[in-house]
Design a protein around this motif. Structure first.
Motif, PDB file in Angstrom:
ATOM      1  N   PHE A  48      61.882 -22.237  -0.404  1.00 17.70           N
ATOM      2  CA  PHE A  48      60.840 -21.878  -1.357  1.00 17.70           C
ATOM      3  C   PHE A  48      59.744 -21.143  -0.595  1.00 17.70           C
ATOM      4  N   ARG A  49      59.340 -19.971  -1.107  1.00 18.28           N
ATOM      5  CA  ARG A  49      58.287 -19.175  -0.479  1.00 18.28           C
ATOM      6  C   ARG A  49      57.034 -19.225  -1.364  1.00 18.28           C
ATOM      7  N   GLU A  50      55.895 -19.524  -0.762  1.00 24.51           N
ATOM      8  CA  GLU A  50      54.636 -19.561  -1.501  1.00 24.51           C
ATOM      9  C   GLU A  50      53.613 -18.670  -0.808  1.00 24.51           C
ATOM     10  N   VAL A  51      53.143 -17.644  -1.521  1.00 25.42           N
ATOM     11  CA  VAL A  51      52.114 -16.763  -0.988  1.00 25.42           C
ATOM     12  C   VAL A  51      50.772 -17.468  -1.133  1.00 25.42           C
ATOM     13  N   ASP A  52      50.053 -17.603  -0.030  1.00 23.08           N
ATOM     14  CA  ASP A  52      48.793 -18.349  -0.035  1.00 23.08           C
ATOM     15  C   ASP A  52      47.571 -17.454  -0.205  1.00 23.08           C
ATOM     16  N   GLU A  64      43.312 -18.474  15.519  1.00 21.15           N
ATOM     17  CA  GLU A  64      43.834 -17.252  14.920  1.00 21.15           C
ATOM     18  C   GLU A  64      44.788 -17.491  13.756  1.00 21.15           C
ATOM     19  N   GLY A  65      45.291 -18.696  13.596  1.00 20.19           N
ATOM     20  CA  GLY A  65      46.253 -18.964  12.541  1.00 20.19           C
ATOM     21  C   GLY A  65      45.600 -19.116  11.176  1.00 20.19           C
ATOM     22  N   PRO A  66      46.377 -18.975  10.095  1.00 20.31           N
ATOM     23  CA  PRO A  66      45.878 -19.204   8.739  1.00 20.31           C
ATOM     24  C   PRO A  66      45.412 -20.648   8.569  1.00 20.31           C
ATOM     25  N   ARG A  67      44.637 -20.898   7.515  1.00 21.49           N
ATOM     26  CA  ARG A  67      44.063 -22.231   7.315  1.00 21.49           C
ATOM     27  C   ARG A  67      45.139 -23.295   7.104  1.00 21.49           C
ATOM     28  N   GLU A  68      46.334 -22.882   6.666  1.00 19.83           N
ATOM     29  CA  GLU A  68      47.413 -23.856   6.430  1.00 19.83           C
ATOM     30  C   GLU A  68      48.114 -24.276   7.724  1.00 19.83           C
ATOM     31  N   ILE A  69      47.659 -23.762   8.863  1.00 21.87           N
ATOM     32  CA  ILE A  69      48.356 -23.997  10.124  1.00 21.87           C
ATOM     33  C   ILE A  69      48.410 -25.476  10.481  1.00 21.87           C
ATOM     34  N   ASP A  70      47.451 -26.269   9.985  1.00 21.06           N
ATOM     35  CA  ASP A  70      47.436 -27.691  10.329  1.00 21.06           C
ATOM     36  C   ASP A  70      48.547 -28.478   9.645  1.00 21.06           C
ATOM     37  N   GLN A  71      49.320 -27.807   8.780  1.00 23.87           N
ATOM     38  CA  GLN A  71      50.442 -28.468   8.121  1.00 23.87           C
ATOM     39  C   GLN A  71      51.691 -28.498   9.006  1.00 23.87           C
ATOM     40  N   LEU A  72      51.658 -27.778  10.105  1.00 21.85           N
ATOM     41  CA  LEU A  72      52.789 -27.755  11.030  1.00 21.85           C
ATOM     42  C   LEU A  72      52.524 -28.695  12.199  1.00 21.85           C
ATOM     43  N   LYS A  73      53.567 -29.349  12.642  1.00 22.07           N
ATOM     44  CA  LYS A  73      53.444 -30.289  13.741  1.00 22.07           C
ATOM     45  C   LYS A  73      53.444 -29.548  15.078  1.00 22.07           C
ATOM     46  N   GLU A  74      52.499 -29.904  15.928  1.00 22.66           N
ATOM     47  CA  GLU A  74      52.410 -29.293  17.264  1.00 22.66           C
ATOM     48  C   GLU A  74      53.496 -29.870  18.191  1.00 22.66           C
ATOM     49  N   PRO A  75      53.792 -29.130  19.290  1.00 23.86           N
ATOM     50  CA  PRO A  75      53.283 -27.818  19.705  1.00 23.86           C
ATOM     51  C   PRO A  75      53.884 -26.693  18.861  1.00 23.86           C
ATOM     52  N   LEU A  76      53.147 -25.584  18.767  1.00 32.63           N
ATOM     53  CA  LEU A  76      53.563 -24.482  17.925  1.00 32.63           C
ATOM     54  C   LEU A  76      53.977 -23.262  18.740  1.00 32.63           C
ATOM     55  N   ILE A  77      55.020 -22.616  18.251  1.00 31.44           N
ATOM     56  CA  ILE A  77      55.485 -21.347  18.790  1.00 31.44           C
ATOM     57  C   ILE A  77      54.971 -20.231  17.874  1.00 31.44           C
ATOM     58  N   ARG A  78      54.440 -19.161  18.482  1.00 32.98           N
ATOM     59  CA  ARG A  78      54.085 -17.992  17.676  1.00 32.98           C
ATOM     60  C   ARG A  78      55.066 -16.860  17.997  1.00 32.98           C
ATOM     61  N   ARG A  79      55.579 -16.250  16.950  1.00 33.18           N
ATOM     62  CA  ARG A  79      56.537 -15.148  17.075  1.00 33.18           C
ATOM     63  C   ARG A  79      55.942 -13.906  16.417  1.00 33.18           C
ATOM     64  N   TRP A 108      38.340  -9.198   4.762  1.00 31.97           N
ATOM     65  CA  TRP A 108      38.172  -9.797   3.432  1.00 31.97           C
ATOM     66  C   TRP A 108      39.437 -10.575   3.104  1.00 31.97           C
ATOM     67  N   GLU A 109      39.280 -11.685   2.402  1.00 31.01           N
ATOM     68  CA  GLU A 109      40.429 -12.532   2.072  1.00 31.01           C
ATOM     69  C   GLU A 109      40.198 -13.241   0.748  1.00 31.01           C
ATOM     70  N   GLU A 110      41.267 -13.427  -0.005  1.00 29.22           N
ATOM     71  CA  GLU A 110      41.188 -14.115  -1.287  1.00 29.22           C
ATOM     72  C   GLU A 110      42.487 -14.881  -1.514  1.00 29.22           C
ATOM     73  N   LYS A 111      42.394 -16.009  -2.204  1.00 29.00           N
ATOM     74  CA  LYS A 111      43.587 -16.779  -2.535  1.00 29.00           C
ATOM     75  C   LYS A 111      44.505 -15.955  -3.430  1.00 29.00           C
ATOM     76  N   ALA A 112      45.796 -16.097  -3.229  1.00 31.80           N
ATOM     77  CA  ALA A 112      46.761 -15.328  -4.011  1.00 31.80           C
ATOM     78  C   ALA A 112      46.657 -15.644  -5.493  1.00 31.80           C
ATOM     79  N   THR A 113      46.318 -16.880  -5.816  1.00 27.41           N
ATOM     80  CA  THR A 113      46.233 -17.273  -7.217  1.00 27.41           C
ATOM     81  C   THR A 113      45.176 -16.483  -7.984  1.00 27.41           C
ATOM     82  N   ALA A 114      44.188 -15.931  -7.273  1.00 26.80           N
ATOM     83  CA  ALA A 114      43.128 -15.167  -7.942  1.00 26.80           C
ATOM     84  C   ALA A 114      43.679 -13.908  -8.590  1.00 26.80           C
ATOM     85  N   PHE A 115      44.799 -13.396  -8.056  1.00 27.21           N
ATOM     86  CA  PHE A 115      45.373 -12.155  -8.583  1.00 27.21           C
ATOM     87  C   PHE A 115      46.330 -12.408  -9.748  1.00 27.21           C
TER      88      PHE A 115
END
Length: 214
Positions: free
Chosen positions: A136-140, A75-90, A17-24
């Motif tokens: 700046f940190r933004e919870v999505d 497997e990445g969050p929907r915002e993953i397309d905002q990062l330029k490829e290639p991507l490293i996962r840690r 289950w998932e919901e936008k942070a703004t809903a809370f």
């Protein structure tokens, strides 16, 4: 370019289950989450620092793996397309008193990760704040997840609270992070209330015993 470690990446936990942070942040019909857990899930502070304050013990990380991620779109969050490829996962375990209190994975542009994670065995917030530059940190989103390997490492039956957030620098996304929290945190935070959300997802969503390693 980052050299891949010998260890392999875990498959991302299944999102039940998932919901936008703004809903809370506004009045809604969702079940209530206690104030302490709201701060942990929605707060813009460092979870590793919060855990250190809660337990009065140093919080450290144990690096699982850090390598080029061919599955970021899957497997990445929907915002993953905002990062330029290639991507490293840690992926790391967030540990305190020899217990895994949380698990985290993050995605980085392969060039930026070398510039921003100079101490790969240290928490992200320590790396990013070394030069005192503005962040700046933004919870999505907030989600409920599960996996067999998380149950084994946390020594608790799932599901588990999780969140996704981004770090921004100079108004541009620097990294995207997913964190999953061990129910052991209820020792310090009180009941998480996750059971109140069980009617929002199907019990048949529980992950099967499949391979956990990519």
């Amino acid at each position: 370019m980052v050299t891949a470690l010998n260890n392999k990446l875990f498959k991302s936990p299944k999102i039940l289950w998932e919901e936008k942070a703004t809903a809370f942040l506004v009045a809604n019909a969702l079940p209530k989450i206690s104030g302490a857990w709201k701060l942990m899930l929605l707060g813009d502070g460092s979870p590793t620092r919060h855990l250190q304050l809660l337990t009065n013990h140093e919080t450290k990380i144990r690096l699982i793996s850090m390598q080029i991620d061919p599955l970021f779109e899957k497997e990445g969050p929907r915002e993953i397309d905002q990062l330029k490829e290639p991507l490293i996962r840690r992926q790391v375990w967030i540990r305190n008193q020899n217990k895994n209190l949380a698990w985290a994975e993050s995605w980085w542009n392969s060039q930026q990760v070398s510039q921003n994670l100079k101490s790969k065995e240290e928490p992200i917030w320590k790396n990013l704040t070394q030069d005192r530059s503005e962040l700046f940190r933004e919870v999505d989103s907030i989600s409920i997840v599960n996996s067999n390997w998380l149950e084994e490492e946390f020594c608790f039956e799932g599901p588990f609270w999780s969140r996704n957030y981004r770090f921004f620098r100079n108004k541009k996304p620097l990294t995207i992070i997913r964190e999953v929290f061990n129910p052991l945190l209820e020792t310090w935070l009180g009941p998480s209330g996750i059971q109140n959300f069980s009617n929002l997802y199907s019990s048949s969503s529980r992950p099967r015993n499949t391979s956990s390693i990519i």
